[in-house]
Each structure stands twice: as C-alpha cells, then as structure tokens.
Scaffold this active site. Structure first.
Site, mmCIF file in Angstrom:
data_model
loop_
_atom_site.group_PDB
_atom_site.id
_atom_site.type_symbol
_atom_site.label_atom_id
_atom_site.label_comp_id
_atom_site.label_asym_id
_atom_site.label_seq_id
_atom_site.Cartn_x
_atom_site.Cartn_y
_atom_site.Cartn_z
ATOM 1 N N ALA A 183 0.863 -1.180 0.000
ATOM 2 C CA ALA A 183 0.000 0.000 0.000
ATOM 3 C C ALA A 183 0.898 1.227 0.000
ATOM 4 O O ALA A 183 1.746 1.368 0.883
ATOM 5 C CB ALA A 183 -0.915 0.010 1.224
ATOM 6 N N SER A 184 0.749 2.084 -1.006
ATOM 7 C CA SER A 184 1.548 3.303 -1.120
ATOM 8 C C SER A 184 3.034 2.951 -1.171
ATOM 9 O O SER A 184 3.446 2.140 -1.991
ATOM 10 C CB SER A 184 1.211 4.253 0.032
ATOM 11 O OG SER A 184 1.746 5.530 -0.170
ATOM 12 N N LEU A 185 3.849 3.539 -0.276
ATOM 13 C CA LEU A 185 5.285 3.271 -0.287
ATOM 14 C C LEU A 185 5.574 1.782 -0.130
ATOM 15 O O LEU A 185 6.598 1.282 -0.608
ATOM 16 C CB LEU A 185 5.963 4.074 0.827
ATOM 17 C CG LEU A 185 7.479 4.035 0.938
ATOM 18 C CD1 LEU A 185 8.007 5.364 1.468
ATOM 19 C CD2 LEU A 185 7.937 2.920 1.891
ATOM 20 N N GLU A 189 4.458 -0.528 -1.712
ATOM 21 C CA GLU A 189 4.573 -1.178 -3.022
ATOM 22 C C GLU A 189 6.026 -1.246 -3.481
ATOM 23 O O GLU A 189 6.392 -2.119 -4.271
ATOM 24 C CB GLU A 189 3.707 -0.462 -4.054
ATOM 25 C CG GLU A 189 2.219 -0.549 -3.747
ATOM 26 C CD GLU A 189 1.359 -0.803 -4.974
ATOM 27 O OE1 GLU A 189 1.834 -1.458 -5.920
ATOM 28 O OE2 GLU A 189 0.204 -0.346 -4.968
ATOM 29 N N HIS A 194 -0.406 11.422 -2.271
ATOM 30 C CA HIS A 194 -1.662 11.078 -2.948
ATOM 31 C C HIS A 194 -2.537 12.320 -3.173
ATOM 32 O O HIS A 194 -3.757 12.213 -3.211
ATOM 33 C CB HIS A 194 -2.434 10.005 -2.168
ATOM 34 C CG HIS A 194 -1.612 8.791 -1.867
ATOM 35 N ND1 HIS A 194 -1.351 7.824 -2.808
ATOM 36 C CD2 HIS A 194 -0.959 8.403 -0.738
ATOM 37 C CE1 HIS A 194 -0.581 6.892 -2.271
ATOM 38 N NE2 HIS A 194 -0.330 7.222 -1.020
#
Length: 317
Positions: free
Chosen positions: A98-100, A102, A201
């Site tokens: 999720a977010s970073l 990834e 985001h």
C-alpha cells in the site's frame, strides 16, 4: 487445505522511532539486512538511517517525519523483516503493498534490486522536500461516502485512501485540511492526523512528477518472481514502469477493494510486515465473519516482536 501466504507492506505514517528494536537487538538476520541496507543509503546520501531510527535521545512518541530518513527507514524495516521470514522458511505466495509499501513488494518480488529501490525512494524524498509545499494527511473514521457528500471536504482535499467501510484518508494543503478538521470537530466525527509533512496522494506533490519519472527512467523492471497484488490497481500488477512507481505515491489507495477482490480467490494467511501492524488491523475490519483467512502482524509500537514472530513460525509449519 493449506492457505497461501501474503506478505503485506504499509507506507508513510506507519513509522516511529525504535520500530523493530527488539528484532534489531536479538535477531541476526534482521540486523544484518538493516546494516546492509543502511550502508546503501549511506553511500547515496551520507546518512545512517539505523542511527536515526534507534536514536537513544528519541522516544516512540517523538515525531519521526523527516522524509529523507522515513522513506528509506520504512523500506529497510519492511524488507529486513521479510528476509527474516523468508530465511526462516516462510516464503510468500503473494506480496501486497500500500503506497510506499509497493516499493517493498517490488523489491521482495525481484522487480527491482534493493539498491534501485533505495535510489528511487531517496530521489523521491529529495524532490518532495525541495520542491513541494508542506501538507497534511487525515484519517477519518466514517463511511468514505462522506468524502463525496460533503463539499467542505472534497473541494479542500484529495482522496488518498479507502482502507475499509468506516476508514478513509484525505490529503492536501495543510491550511485547507485545518478547515476540514474544524468541520469534523463540529460534527463529532473522529479523525486522526497522520504523522507526515507532505500531502502524498494529492495535487500537493504534482510539481515533481515529470522530474521524478525522468530520474528513474533508466531502471530496468524485471518480471516479478512472486505475484504482486497492488492497492493502486486493486488486483495483480503485471507491467511496471517509472509512471507506475509515481502513481503509487500520487493516486488513491483502494485497500478494502483490493482485499475483497482477493478474498474471492481463496483463503490466505495475511502477514503484515509493516512497522505498525496497520494493514493487519484493516484486514480484520474487512473480512467477512465466515472468512477462513488468518491475520498476523509482527511489529507494533507496543513491542513483543520476537514473540509474534515465533507465533507465526509455529502456525506456518
């Protein structure tokens, strides 16, 4: 029937001083990988991330939000913890970020090397700190439909994430988000300010998009050795590019949608390898009562890292 194993990795906001300290002191694999990754960061920017994470003058309650430290710190802790499990025989059938997080998924799956991952994160951190205005992110404990229903919220922020049916995150300009906080307080809606200095985001980081993509365009992305479940795509990620690694910082995260879609495939052991156990808590909220999937975390601000790791080993074998 054996459940497939999913490694989950969270992003900005999950960090804190002394995260993973018990493992760092007592687990040789974790310490070795933290040291290896710290050396890579030091060669790039002349900073020791481990010295900062385990700074004796800091407490867990202190703000840990300097991006040039927190970007690599989150990755280092997550990747090192993943190696602890893998080297103990617990290998993932899927990785989910999720977010970073990834970025950690990509490194664990072999899409990019740890050196390239750290390079990407440091370049992003430098660009954001030098070019972007300070921003904020707020987690709101309410039905995400509130975002679309209330103009006071939607006109003054960007939707950053929908984590489950009563938890979503907004992001953007700090002054505008203060107005939203006032709205939420007046209506007794619970919220929590996320410990970050910038509006991930959101349009607050748009100014660095072209430069960031340009800086990482030479990286060659390999095919994943482990299937990647992306919270950006709410499903399998197959093709990777510099634009993809920009979008995971800029576009909304649909974590609930991702898990619900994934649950249709079968039963899983979800193992949260983020610093705070945040994603494990989200999955607990998302799963139906009749789901046979299991949820685990290792690290939380409350400690017991070794005990939780040993519990996972017992359950996986």
């Amino acid at each position: 029937m054996k459940k497939n194993i999913v490694f989950m990795f969270s992003g900005q906001g999950s960090q804190y001083y002394h995260m993973g300290k018990e493992l760092y002191c007592k687990n040789a694999v974790f310490r070795r990988w933290m040291s290896t990754l710290d050396d890579i960061v030091y060669k790039n920017v002349g900073l020791s991330i481990t010295d900062e994470i385990y700074n004796k003058t800091k407490s867990k309650a202190d703000n840990f939000d300097h991006l040039l430290y927190t970007h690599p710190a989150i990755f280092m802790v997550e990747y090192s913890l993943a190696r602890v499990l893998i080297e103990s025989g617990i290998e993932p059938d899927y990785v989910l970020g999720a977010s970073l997080g990834e970025f950690t998924s990509a490194a664990v799956a072999g899409i990019i090397s740890v050196e390239e991952t750290i390079e990407c994160l440091l370049k992003q951190a430098k660009l954001i700190e030098s070019c972007c205005e300070l921003g904020s992110m707020i987690a709101i404990i309410h039905n995400p439909e509130l975002y679309y229903q209330v103009q006071e919220i939607s006109l003054n922020s960007d939707l950053a994430a929908i984590n489950y049916f009563s938890h979503f995150v907004i992001s953007g300009n700090s002054k505008k988000l203060l107005k939203i906080e006032e709205y939420l307080i007046n209506r007794n809606i619970t919220f929590q300010t996320i410990p970050v200095r910038y509006g991930f985001h959101s349009s607050n980081i748009d100014s660095i998009e072209n430069e960031y993509i340009k800086k990482i365009h030479k990286i060659f992305f390999k095919k994943p050795g482990i299937p990647i479940i992306s919270s950006l795509l709410s499903g399998n990620a197959i093709e990777f590019s510099p634009k993809y690694f920009w979008d995971i910082a800029r576009q909304p995260i649909y974590f609930e949608k991702t898990i619900l879609k994934f649950e249709k495939i079968g039963q899983f052991n979800y193992i949260d390898l983020g610093p705070s156990g945040t994603l494990a808590n989200f999955v607990k909220k998302i799963l139906n009562k009749d789901s046979l999937s299991q949820i685990y975390d290792v690290l939380t601000p409350f400690g017991q890292d070794i005990k939780k790791f040993e519990k996972i080993k017992e359950r996986m074998f």
